[in-house]
Design a protein around this motif. Structure first.
Motif, PDB file in Angstrom:
ATOM      1  N   LYS A  84     -11.625  -3.504  22.181  1.00 12.90           N
ATOM      2  CA  LYS A  84     -10.543  -2.514  22.103  1.00 12.90           C
ATOM      3  C   LYS A  84     -10.213  -2.128  20.672  1.00 12.90           C
ATOM      4  N   ILE A  85      -9.571  -0.977  20.558  1.00 18.55           N
ATOM      5  CA  ILE A  85      -8.952  -0.602  19.280  1.00 18.55           C
ATOM      6  C   ILE A  85      -7.585  -1.272  19.209  1.00 18.55           C
ATOM      7  N   VAL A  86      -7.411  -2.060  18.164  1.00 15.74           N
ATOM      8  CA  VAL A  86      -6.157  -2.794  17.951  1.00 15.74           C
ATOM      9  C   VAL A  86      -5.510  -2.230  16.678  1.00 15.74           C
ATOM     10  N   ILE A  87      -4.313  -1.720  16.826  1.00 13.86           N
ATOM     11  CA  ILE A  87      -3.618  -1.098  15.683  1.00 13.86           C
ATOM     12  C   ILE A  87      -2.575  -2.074  15.149  1.00 13.86           C
ATOM     13  N   GLY A  99      -5.965 -11.323   2.694  1.00 11.55           N
ATOM     14  CA  GLY A  99      -5.624 -10.181   1.838  1.00 11.55           C
ATOM     15  C   GLY A  99      -4.509  -9.327   2.411  1.00 11.55           C
ATOM     16  N   SER A 100      -4.395  -9.294   3.736  1.00 13.46           N
ATOM     17  CA  SER A 100      -3.354  -8.499   4.399  1.00 13.46           C
ATOM     18  C   SER A 100      -3.276  -8.923   5.862  1.00 13.46           C
ATOM     19  N   ALA A 101      -2.205  -8.532   6.513  1.00 13.67           N
ATOM     20  CA  ALA A 101      -2.045  -8.880   7.932  1.00 13.67           C
ATOM     21  C   ALA A 101      -3.173  -8.263   8.761  1.00 13.67           C
ATOM     22  N   ALA A 102      -3.519  -7.027   8.457  1.00 19.24           N
ATOM     23  CA  ALA A 102      -4.552  -6.350   9.259  1.00 19.24           C
ATOM     24  C   ALA A 102      -5.919  -7.000   9.047  1.00 19.24           C
ATOM     25  N   GLN A 103      -6.188  -7.457   7.828  1.00 19.43           N
ATOM     26  CA  GLN A 103      -7.465  -8.148   7.593  1.00 19.43           C
ATOM     27  C   GLN A 103      -7.470  -9.502   8.296  1.00 19.43           C
ATOM     28  N   VAL A 134      -7.530  -1.450  13.292  1.00 15.64           N
ATOM     29  CA  VAL A 134      -7.092  -0.358  12.420  1.00 15.64           C
ATOM     30  C   VAL A 134      -5.681  -0.702  11.943  1.00 15.64           C
ATOM     31  N   SER A 135      -5.413  -0.412  10.702  1.00 17.03           N
ATOM     32  CA  SER A 135      -4.090  -0.673  10.136  1.00 17.03           C
ATOM     33  C   SER A 135      -3.343   0.652  10.024  1.00 17.03           C
ATOM     34  N   ALA A 136      -2.145   0.714  10.579  1.00 12.57           N
ATOM     35  CA  ALA A 136      -1.396   1.990  10.565  1.00 12.57           C
ATOM     36  C   ALA A 136       0.065   1.774  10.924  1.00 12.57           C
ATOM     37  N   PHE A 137       0.856   2.795  10.726  1.00  9.43           N
ATOM     38  CA  PHE A 137       2.288   2.828  11.091  1.00  9.43           C
ATOM     39  C   PHE A 137       3.162   1.882  10.258  1.00  9.43           C
ATOM     40  N   HIS A 138       2.603   1.353   9.155  1.00  6.47           N
ATOM     41  CA  HIS A 138       3.417   0.481   8.286  1.00  6.47           C
ATOM     42  C   HIS A 138       4.534   1.263   7.618  1.00  6.47           C
ATOM     43  N   SER A 176      -3.622  -3.970   2.350  1.00  3.26           N
ATOM     44  CA  SER A 176      -2.614  -4.669   1.531  1.00  3.26           C
ATOM     45  C   SER A 176      -1.710  -3.660   0.824  1.00  3.26           C
ATOM     46  N   VAL A 177      -2.274  -2.518   0.433  1.00  5.04           N
ATOM     47  CA  VAL A 177      -1.461  -1.485  -0.215  1.00  5.04           C
ATOM     48  C   VAL A 177      -0.510  -0.855   0.805  1.00  5.04           C
TER      49      VAL A 177
END
Lengths: 223, 223
Positions: free
Chosen positions: B99-102, B123-127, B139-143, B196-197
């Motif tokens: 699945k795509i996990v955002i 390095g980051s929560a998404a990583q 995928v990292s988004a909506f931060h 991370s940014v």
């Protein structure tokens, strides 16, 4: 609230002013009416670049000098490559004492066109500047402004300049200064420790530029 | 170029959907016509929150469930507090496979109202999510989207959603999904290592909110 600051007559020195970011800021601030002292390790080169930038249909007040001479201006922008950043500021610490120093350096490395951040012991380039310039008021700003847009032909540079620093009055002044460039607006984001975010945001803008073939900038909504 | 993705009928699961960000995204995506499964450790609580969000002048398709049930949706958003993020995803790894996990988690800590980033080994929560979900497309988004704006009464949420990830098609889908919320636009910024940014950019927006008494967002200019 702080009194509105009149920044209109400020003379601006730019360390490393012959680089892209330095030239771009010099040109835009000169167009806004500020006398500019473009500094370089090589004063001859600074003179040549200044002459090139100043000439044109409407001559601009841009002169070239050594970095030490540029450091004598009212407000000083640091636009050197990160390599040599610390050493230069250490060498100019007494010239910069008591002044507002605007650091716009991004500690970045490009390997095969892929950017990455260089780890700075103090947390960011601007915090490093503050550590070696204890008698200056260091503000971090202009990281997110595309040199290509600054040097481009468009009259307006429609972007926000994110500004951080530990001296609230200095932040206010730098926000006002950013507002002197047409289209630009300064946004005060808070303490200097946030500079690591502002510096690394450049990586995101580079990513956007690559994907959308553009010169991206940032606007903060709700302000 | 990738084919345009039709995301209109996607069923969206939200892990930790009873928190502010989860509720806000649930409400906005439901208003855009997406069936939503709000997940929580406590399915009873998810049901209650879902009922509250779904009721109103125009009923919305929001149901409550366990996190495991929410993980069975077409696309899954991770909106849990950072504390427990890794453990939850480890426990749902097989449900989320393929699945795509955002991930929209910001690994932040507040001490005396002052935010700071929690260091994440990856390095980051998404990583971190990508590391524990090797069979998912993270995928990292909506931060950078204010929960207050999502939950507010304004019809439009005028902000860009910065999107990064290592799967280009998944990034494209998430950008399209962001565009389903009125006023919002997804902007593809590149690889997952940029998360991370994006996560720490929240610190800047919090700084702006504090200084300007607002709920700030980001727009990328030039795109």
């Amino acid at each position: 609230m702080t009194e509105p600051v009149d920044v209109r007559s400020l003379r601006i020195g730019i360390l490393g002013g012959t680089g892209e970011q330095g030239r771009g800021l010099a040109r835009r601030f000169a167009k806004a009416g500020h006398p500019i002292v473009l500094g370089s390790r090589d004063a001859e080169r600074a003179l040549a670049v200044a002459a090139e930038l100043a000439g044109g249909r409407r001559p601009l007040l841009i002169t070239g000098a050594s970095n030490a001479d540029a450091a004598s201006a009212d407000v000083v922008i640091v636009a050197v490559p990160y390599d040599g950043h610390r050493e230069l500021l250490v060498s100019l610490a007494s010239d910069l004492a008591g002044k507002i120093v605007i650091d716009c350096v991004n500690p970045m490395l490009f390997e095969k066109g892929r950017p990455s951040m260089i780890e700075v012991p103090e947390g960011s380039a601007a915090q490093e500047a503050a550590a070696v310039l204890p008698e200056s008021r260091v503000v971090s700003a202009f990281h997110d402004v595309s040199a290509k847009l600054l040097l481009g032909s468009k009259v307006s540079v429609p972007t926000d300049v994110l500004v951080c620093g530990d001296d609230a009055d200095a932040r206010t002044l730098v926000c006002a200064l950013a507002g002197r460039i047409r289209g630009m607006r300064g946004v005060d984001v808070g303490p200097l420790r946030l500079s690591s975010v502002l510096e690394s945001l450049t990586m995101v803008l580079i990513g956007v530029n690559k994907r959308y073939k553009t010169h991206a900038g940032v606007r903060i909504t709700g302000v």
